[in-house]
Design an enzyme around this catalytic site. Sequence first.
Site, mmCIF file in Angstrom:
data_model
loop_
_atom_site.group_PDB
_atom_site.id
_atom_site.type_symbol
_atom_site.label_atom_id
_atom_site.label_comp_id
_atom_site.label_asym_id
_atom_site.label_seq_id
_atom_site.Cartn_x
_atom_site.Cartn_y
_atom_site.Cartn_z
ATOM 1 N N GLY A 81 0.872 -1.168 0.000
ATOM 2 C CA GLY A 81 0.000 0.000 0.000
ATOM 3 C C GLY A 81 0.906 1.212 0.000
ATOM 4 N N CYS B 217 6.069 -5.182 0.031
ATOM 5 C CA CYS B 217 6.194 -3.816 -0.479
ATOM 6 C C CYS B 217 6.175 -2.807 0.675
ATOM 7 C CB CYS B 217 5.136 -3.538 -1.536
ATOM 8 S SG CYS B 217 5.503 -2.085 -2.556
ATOM 9 N N ARG C 51 12.403 3.841 -0.357
ATOM 10 C CA ARG C 51 11.056 3.795 -0.922
ATOM 11 C C ARG C 51 11.081 4.121 -2.422
ATOM 12 N NH1 ARG C 51 6.991 7.343 1.375
ATOM 13 N NH2 ARG C 51 8.420 8.988 0.774
ATOM 14 N N HIS D 109 4.733 -7.839 -4.816
ATOM 15 C CA HIS D 109 3.385 -8.281 -4.469
ATOM 16 C C HIS D 109 3.110 -9.664 -5.049
ATOM 17 C CE1 HIS D 109 1.943 -4.291 -3.102
ATOM 18 N NE2 HIS D 109 2.810 -3.837 -4.002
ATOM 19 N N GLU E 202 0.901 -11.657 -3.937
ATOM 20 C CA GLU E 202 -0.547 -11.866 -3.810
ATOM 21 C C GLU E 202 -1.307 -11.367 -5.037
ATOM 22 O OE1 GLU E 202 -0.049 -7.634 -2.467
ATOM 23 O OE2 GLU E 202 1.139 -9.481 -2.342
#
Length: 192
Positions: free
Chosen positions: A46, A78, A107, A169, A171
């Site tokens: 996120g 992430c 980041r 990610h 997922e």
Amino acid sequence: MVIGVLALQGGVREHAEMLRALGAQAILARKPNDLDNLDGVVIPGGESSTIDRLMRIFGLADPLTEALRGGLPVLGTCAGLITLATEIEDPAPGQKSLGIVDMRVRRNAFGRQVDSAVETIVTRYGAVRAAYIRAPEVVSVGGDAEVIAVTSERIVGVETPSALAVSFHPELTGDTTIHERFLSKVRGTVDA
């Protein structure tokens, strides 16, 4: 196995669905008492500074840090990787991390949202189909943190005895390799 998915912002539903498909009971964790009686926790991707701010607003930061320091297994993807780091090289104003994994992170190292990509990378646990969305990189590791994945000469996966943190990610691609490794860590804790 009862796994809490930190449900403040980000890829919550996708993690919960993947964990359930792998046989775990996934609950959404939004309040401090949601952390009670968990066998593991996932901090999804996120926006890391938003997740940090919401953890503090909802009173989750301190109890989550305490549980993780006590050995509760954790998977961070992430923004979750950033949240677990001991140092953020370029934090947003006021941004903090939980300081669980001895690593320094940067980041948005893979570029802006329009630079998002999906690629197959090799990890210590096999090939993984990985989606990168404004992904961080691990700049350095220390302590008991071990590198488990590198792509384009960037560290994108780190593991400790109780934590697994990746820049990508899994997922979103449906690749269960990382989640299976995380659940094996949880089983080791549950069976111990």
